[in-house]
Design a protein around this motif. Structure first.
Motif, short mmCIF file in Angstrom:
data_model
loop_
_atom_site.label_atom_id
_atom_site.label_comp_id
_atom_site.label_asym_id
_atom_site.label_seq_id
_atom_site.Cartn_x
_atom_site.Cartn_y
_atom_site.Cartn_z
N LYS A 188 46.32 -35.50 4.87
CA LYS A 188 47.64 -34.89 5.03
C LYS A 188 47.57 -33.38 5.09
O LYS A 188 48.30 -32.74 5.85
CB LYS A 188 48.53 -35.34 3.87
N ASP A 189 46.67 -32.77 4.31
CA ASP A 189 46.62 -31.31 4.25
C ASP A 189 45.20 -30.75 4.29
O ASP A 189 44.97 -29.64 3.85
CB ASP A 189 47.33 -30.82 3.00
N THR A 190 44.25 -31.53 4.78
CA THR A 190 42.85 -31.07 4.84
C THR A 190 42.39 -30.96 6.28
O THR A 190 42.35 -31.96 7.00
CB THR A 190 41.93 -32.04 4.07
N LEU A 191 42.04 -29.74 6.70
CA LEU A 191 41.52 -29.52 8.05
C LEU A 191 40.05 -29.91 8.12
O LEU A 191 39.29 -29.75 7.17
CB LEU A 191 41.68 -28.05 8.45
N MET A 192 39.64 -30.39 9.27
CA MET A 192 38.26 -30.77 9.49
C MET A 192 37.42 -29.54 9.81
O MET A 192 37.83 -28.68 10.58
CB MET A 192 38.18 -31.77 10.65
N ALA A 193 36.24 -29.46 9.20
CA ALA A 193 35.31 -28.36 9.53
C ALA A 193 34.64 -28.64 10.87
O ALA A 193 34.56 -29.79 11.31
CB ALA A 193 34.27 -28.22 8.43
N ASP A 194 34.14 -27.56 11.51
CA ASP A 194 33.48 -27.73 12.81
C ASP A 194 32.32 -28.73 12.75
O ASP A 194 32.04 -29.42 13.72
CB ASP A 194 32.95 -26.38 13.31
N SER A 195 31.61 -28.77 11.63
CA SER A 195 30.43 -29.63 11.51
C SER A 195 30.80 -31.07 11.18
O SER A 195 29.92 -31.90 10.95
CB SER A 195 29.50 -29.08 10.43
N ALA A 196 32.11 -31.39 11.13
CA ALA A 196 32.53 -32.74 10.77
C ALA A 196 32.55 -33.69 11.96
O ALA A 196 33.01 -34.81 11.85
CB ALA A 196 33.91 -32.69 10.12
#
Length: 350
Positions: A220-228
């Motif tokens: 809901k409020d967690t952005l994905m990191a580029d390395s994900a």
């Protein structure tokens, strides 16, 4: 008044002077062009074109004030052990444009009608500039690293002067079918990258190609990191198709329809798009991109694809997310580009 014999003597003297002047004039030798002994190619350990593609190498020959025009020619092409290397100048089959490509072609056949197969030597030098041309060939035709490669000489000349540059080295590299490439071009060992464990410690892991991410949420409020997320290229056949697939954290297919803002008809310069619940496939011409020309499909010599979706976020506001990839594929075939997410993106509305 001069007497008659005085006039005669004067005429004889003048004629003698004129005759002497004529006989003493010799034609000046033609001026020879200047060719500096300090002229030369910029220092290079070895020229290392990547096989499988046509490449123009600008040598930036330093003329050091030499007279133009200069003429360049290849001499004494040989293997590193001194034996002849006829394969360097034997013809290879390449596709050459006969009409301009502009990125607006409507069918695969329209693209193919703008180029034809021709025969050219693998290695040539442009006679007026000294630039090298390496044409598309395979490792089955041309020796590549770790082979010790080739030696060759270049003769440079102008009107009446010549220089020879000896033992220039050529050491081609094996084909690189796509880029970005997760293997070292020379050793072909897989690159590694530093990753972080759940406990915060770093470790070395096999290198993966990462897409650029923007506003991709995994909760809901967690952005994905580029390395994900990681990208994988896989060749499955010898045709001319390009397929995009998307996998979640369990390696299960993500329906491409969830990427609801993606402009599928403008994603690549491809045709006859087929979309299923697991993939999107195009009929394409190779290489991708076809030229270095900037089009709506490519920028600065790379194809660029952009996938996106939107959903209702907290408070009912619409949230846009996207991920992109810049790439090239040099080797013709049926290729898959697979995006795998280590944590599944959040597609549902809040």
């Amino acid at each position: 008044m001069l007497k008659k014999y005085q006039l005669t003597s004067c005429l004889i003297l003048c004629m003698g002077v004129i005759a002497g002047g004529i006989s003493s004039c010799k034609k000046a030798p033609p001026e020879r062009d200047y060719l500096s002994n300090n002229a030369g190619f910029e220092p290079v350990d070895a020229y290392s074109p990547i096989l499988g593609r046509t490449f123009l190498y600008k040598t930036n020959f330093q003329a050091d004030g030499s007279s133009f025009p200069l003429q360049f020619s290849l001499q004494n092409l040989r293997h590193a052990d001194g034996s002849p290397a006829p394969e360097l100048t034997q013809n290879v089959t390449v596709k050459e444009w006969v009409k301009d490509y502009d990125g607006t072609e409507k069918t695969y056949q329209e693209i193919e009608d703008k180029r034809k197969e021709v025969q050219h030597p693998f290695f040539e030098i442009r006679p007026g500039s000294g630039d090298f041309v390496f044409r598309q060939a395979s490792v089955s035709q041309i020796r590549a690293y770790p082979d010790s490669g080739y030696l060759f000489d270049v003769k440079v000349e102008n009107n009446g002067n010549a220089l020879s540059f000896k033992k220039m080295r050529l050491q081609p590299l094996r084909e690189v079918p796509y880029e970005p490439y997760e293997y070292d071009y020379v050793t072909r060992l897989r690159k590694t990258e530093t990753r972080t464990n759940a406990n915060g410690s770093n470790y070395q892991a096999p290198f993966s190609i990462h897409p650029g991410l923007a506003n991709v949420y995994v909760s809901k409020d967690t952005l994905m990191a580029d390395s994900a997320a990681a990208v994988y290229f896989r060749k499955t056949g010898n045709g001319h198709s390009l397929t995009f697939k998307f996998l979640d954290q369990d390696s299960l297919p993500i329906d491409p329809m969830k990427l609801n803002t993606t402009k599928w008809n403008e994603l690549v310069h491809g045709f006859d798009m087929k979309q299923t619940s697991t993939q999107v496939t195009y009929n394409v011409a190779y290489p991708i991109p076809l030229t270095s020309l900037d089009t709506k499909y490519a920028v600065a010599g790379n194809a660029k694809v952009l996938f996106g979706y939107s959903r209702k976020g907290t408070g009912g506001n619409r949230v846009g997310a996207s991920f992109s990839l810049s790439f090239t594929i040099w080797e013709e075939g049926d290729w898959e580009v697979i995006f795998r997410f280590y944590r599944t993106p959040r597609f549902q509305d809040e």
